[in-house]
Design an enzyme around this catalytic site. Sequence first.
Site, short mmCIF file in Angstrom:
data_model
loop_
_atom_site.label_atom_id
_atom_site.label_comp_id
_atom_site.label_asym_id
_atom_site.label_seq_id
_atom_site.Cartn_x
_atom_site.Cartn_y
_atom_site.Cartn_z
N GLU A 118 -28.10 -33.52 6.46
CA GLU A 118 -28.55 -34.83 5.97
C GLU A 118 -29.95 -35.11 6.48
O GLU A 118 -30.48 -34.36 7.32
CB GLU A 118 -27.56 -35.91 6.42
CG GLU A 118 -26.22 -35.79 5.70
CD GLU A 118 -25.19 -36.79 6.13
OE1 GLU A 118 -25.55 -37.96 6.33
OE2 GLU A 118 -24.03 -36.41 6.29
N HIS A 241 -29.63 -47.64 2.76
CA HIS A 241 -29.35 -46.27 2.30
C HIS A 241 -30.10 -46.07 0.99
O HIS A 241 -30.03 -46.91 0.10
CB HIS A 241 -27.84 -46.07 2.11
CG HIS A 241 -27.46 -44.63 2.01
ND1 HIS A 241 -27.81 -43.84 0.94
CD2 HIS A 241 -26.78 -43.83 2.86
CE1 HIS A 241 -27.35 -42.61 1.14
NE2 HIS A 241 -26.72 -42.57 2.29
N ARG A 287 -34.19 -41.68 6.61
CA ARG A 287 -33.82 -42.68 5.61
C ARG A 287 -34.82 -43.80 5.40
O ARG A 287 -34.99 -44.30 4.29
CB ARG A 287 -32.52 -43.34 6.04
CG ARG A 287 -31.38 -42.75 5.33
CD ARG A 287 -30.11 -43.38 5.71
NE ARG A 287 -29.14 -42.30 5.63
CZ ARG A 287 -27.92 -42.37 6.04
NH1 ARG A 287 -27.48 -43.48 6.60
NH2 ARG A 287 -27.12 -41.35 5.91
N HIS A 348 -27.10 -50.87 4.38
CA HIS A 348 -26.06 -49.88 4.70
C HIS A 348 -25.57 -49.97 6.14
O HIS A 348 -24.37 -49.90 6.40
CB HIS A 348 -26.67 -48.49 4.46
CG HIS A 348 -25.76 -47.34 4.71
ND1 HIS A 348 -24.59 -47.16 4.01
CD2 HIS A 348 -25.84 -46.29 5.58
CE1 HIS A 348 -23.99 -46.05 4.43
NE2 HIS A 348 -24.72 -45.52 5.41
N ARG A 383 -31.31 -45.19 12.52
CA ARG A 383 -30.22 -44.28 12.87
C ARG A 383 -30.34 -42.95 12.14
O ARG A 383 -30.59 -42.91 10.93
CB ARG A 383 -28.88 -44.92 12.51
CG ARG A 383 -27.69 -44.00 12.68
CD ARG A 383 -26.42 -44.70 12.29
NE ARG A 383 -26.38 -45.00 10.89
CZ ARG A 383 -25.62 -44.36 10.00
NH1 ARG A 383 -24.84 -43.37 10.38
NH2 ARG A 383 -25.64 -44.71 8.73
P1 FAD Z 1 -15.63 -50.51 10.85
O1 FAD Z 1 -15.13 -49.19 10.45
O2 FAD Z 1 -16.51 -51.22 9.91
O3 FAD Z 1 -14.39 -51.43 11.16
C1 FAD Z 1 -14.56 -52.81 11.40
C2 FAD Z 1 -13.19 -53.44 11.48
O4 FAD Z 1 -13.29 -54.77 11.98
C3 FAD Z 1 -12.48 -53.56 10.15
O5 FAD Z 1 -11.13 -53.23 10.37
C4 FAD Z 1 -12.61 -55.05 9.81
O6 FAD Z 1 -11.61 -55.54 8.99
C5 FAD Z 1 -12.52 -55.64 11.20
N1 FAD Z 1 -13.07 -56.98 11.35
C6 FAD Z 1 -14.33 -57.40 11.12
N2 FAD Z 1 -14.45 -58.70 11.44
C7 FAD Z 1 -13.25 -59.11 11.89
C8 FAD Z 1 -12.73 -60.35 12.35
N3 FAD Z 1 -13.48 -61.44 12.43
N4 FAD Z 1 -11.43 -60.41 12.72
C9 FAD Z 1 -10.64 -59.32 12.63
N5 FAD Z 1 -11.07 -58.13 12.20
C10 FAD Z 1 -12.36 -58.02 11.83
N6 FAD Z 1 -21.50 -43.11 9.28
C11 FAD Z 1 -21.46 -41.82 9.66
O7 FAD Z 1 -21.61 -41.51 10.85
N7 FAD Z 1 -21.22 -40.85 8.74
C12 FAD Z 1 -21.03 -41.12 7.42
O8 FAD Z 1 -20.79 -40.22 6.63
C13 FAD Z 1 -21.09 -42.46 6.99
N8 FAD Z 1 -20.93 -42.80 5.69
C14 FAD Z 1 -20.89 -44.11 5.35
C15 FAD Z 1 -20.62 -44.46 4.02
C16 FAD Z 1 -20.47 -45.79 3.66
C17 FAD Z 1 -20.19 -46.15 2.24
C18 FAD Z 1 -20.61 -46.80 4.65
C19 FAD Z 1 -20.45 -48.23 4.27
C20 FAD Z 1 -20.91 -46.46 5.95
C21 FAD Z 1 -21.05 -45.13 6.31
N9 FAD Z 1 -21.33 -44.77 7.62
C22 FAD Z 1 -21.31 -43.44 7.99
C23 FAD Z 1 -21.40 -45.76 8.67
C24 FAD Z 1 -20.03 -45.79 9.38
O9 FAD Z 1 -19.02 -45.66 8.42
C25 FAD Z 1 -19.81 -47.07 10.14
O10 FAD Z 1 -20.92 -47.36 10.93
C26 FAD Z 1 -18.60 -46.93 11.05
O11 FAD Z 1 -17.49 -46.55 10.29
C27 FAD Z 1 -18.33 -48.21 11.78
O12 FAD Z 1 -17.12 -48.08 12.45
P2 FAD Z 1 -16.57 -49.28 13.31
O13 FAD Z 1 -15.27 -48.85 13.86
O14 FAD Z 1 -17.60 -49.74 14.24
O15 FAD Z 1 -16.37 -50.46 12.25
C1 SIN Z 2 -23.98 -40.58 3.65
O1 SIN Z 2 -23.02 -39.84 3.42
O2 SIN Z 2 -25.04 -40.52 3.03
C2 SIN Z 2 -23.84 -41.63 4.70
C3 SIN Z 2 -24.05 -41.01 6.01
C4 SIN Z 2 -24.36 -42.05 7.04
O3 SIN Z 2 -24.56 -43.21 6.74
O4 SIN Z 2 -24.42 -41.65 8.21
#
Ligand code: FAD
Ligand code: SIN
Length: 542
Positions: A118, A241, A287, A348, A383
Amino acid sequence: MREFDYIVVGSGIAGLTFALKVAPQGRVAIVTKKELAEANTHYAQGGIAAVTKPTDSLDLHVADTLRAGAGLCRESVVQTIVEEGPARVQELIDLGMEFTREDTISPDGERFYSLGKEGGHSKRRVLHAKDATGREVMRALLAAIERAPNISVFEDHMAIDLIATGKLGHEGDNRCVGAFVLNRASGEVHTFAAPVTVLATGGCGKVYLYTTNPDIATGDGIAMAYRAGAAVANMEFVQFHPTCLYHQKAKSFLVSEALRGEGAVLRDLDGRSFMEDAHPLASLAPRDIVARTIDSVMKRSGADHVMLDITHKPAPFIIDRFPNIYSTCREFGVDITKEPIPVVPAAHYQCGGVLVDLDGRTELSGLFAVGEVASTGLHGANRLASNSLLEGLVCAHRAAQSVIRTKTEFGDITIPAWQSGDATDPDELVVVSHNWDEIRRCMWDYVGIVRTQKRLLRARKRIENLREEIRQYYWDFKVTADLLELRNIALVAELIINCALKRPESRGLHYNLDCPSLDGTLAQCDTVLRRESGNKAARSIK
Ligand code: FAD
Ligand code: SIN
């Protein structure tokens, strides 16, 4: 009142990892806004960056992360997360996570993991499950949660605010002792109490009109932490993104950067490949550069999107490597094996967040933050792709080890029940939906990929007015999830603007036309905001 040893707010990679690790030690509540699987994590496509092959090295992964972060990463944090990453990824595999393997078998009879590439990575190092890595991460973690002891899950429960002793009028340290939580189905507000509360609430993509994030991403954790008195840092660094599917009916569908890793090329609507002029890595540049170049191509030409072209690759390869993207684009009438994909940049990822150390410790005792909600110093001003899932795994593990090592009690504190006061049922829901739209549009138009001082000031004025209106509404009416989210996106919008105004330079994701260069004196300088003491730019946690 519900009492636990650990309250975990959020059920993405960070929250679930933390919960699994502390569950053998005490009672855990996982509080999550919707169903367990609904998290940014579920939608992750590209994968998890980690050094797993001798052809790669930790030093290279560190160097790539620092380069992307444009002088603002905390080097020791980068080093630790990169070094500890491979062991945490192995634990995920031991839990049952199935990463895609290469088709070919090595001379020793081994099938290595397939590694994606990537933007900004100098090596192939992204472990993935085809192009739906997050779905597989969640499957493995949720299966483990089902097997784990001591975990109570509260789905459709939304944390409203943290309970901080400072606000209760207690003397001494401002300590977090739990959270008020709305049961979305019944409308009741419950008090959850614990000596350790962990915010794992993800990011704030929904602050912007166009985003790759699902609806849960309303920055609740940042807003709650800030209101409770914790420091928030570097919110100006919102990552856009470059390639979100451009289609009227497609709501926030990402087209992974991994396509460009396999040779996909960005083209303007005349078919001209334009990234070569912008950066030596062309379509695989970091990015911030790709998103900004697309923005300028669109503005110059008046086009409302650009194209991502992978048609030169064999169709069977595309379909096998990107089954999720292939089938979703097909649903919208685009055959990615035969025609270029219309794409636009969209909000993103939030690189800043609640200021923490490597163990997720915030400035409030008893309060931890892990995953996207936190600002550890890993990402700096931009990032590196696929470093986020990695950070979630490593920091959740470290936070769990830390709270197990130093078990805390909160002693003799009386925690009050939620007070609704004279609040009545909300009568004008249109106010909520109107303000939602206004904030998101304002942020998109004035605080987007390219900023100016005038637009930032204009945005601040509008958001301040909206916040005043929302504050009134919040006190007059009983809380609903929509109103709480509105209150949070308004505050987070203000934090983003205030951080942006505090940084009179252009660095990484923060690009201001009025100060288009780097200011060397601001390298290694975080933009830190605290509720009581106003705005500061300083390193406050080493
Ligand atoms: P999240 O996975 O966002 O979880 C947050 C949780 O908190 C959820 O369960 C939500 O319901 C809960 N929540 C929020 N507010 C409250 C509240 N007030 N009360 C109760 N619950 C609440 N990163 C990578 O490293 N690689 C990738 O390939 C990648 N691809 C991505 C593709 C997409 C489409 C997106 C959107 C992001 C991507 N990212 C990627 C970024 C990555 O997915 C996120 O940064 C990461 O998953 C965040 O994880 P987290 O556990 O911190 O939060
Ligand atoms: C992607 O698959 O392009 C998302 C990867 C990331 O946000 O880290």
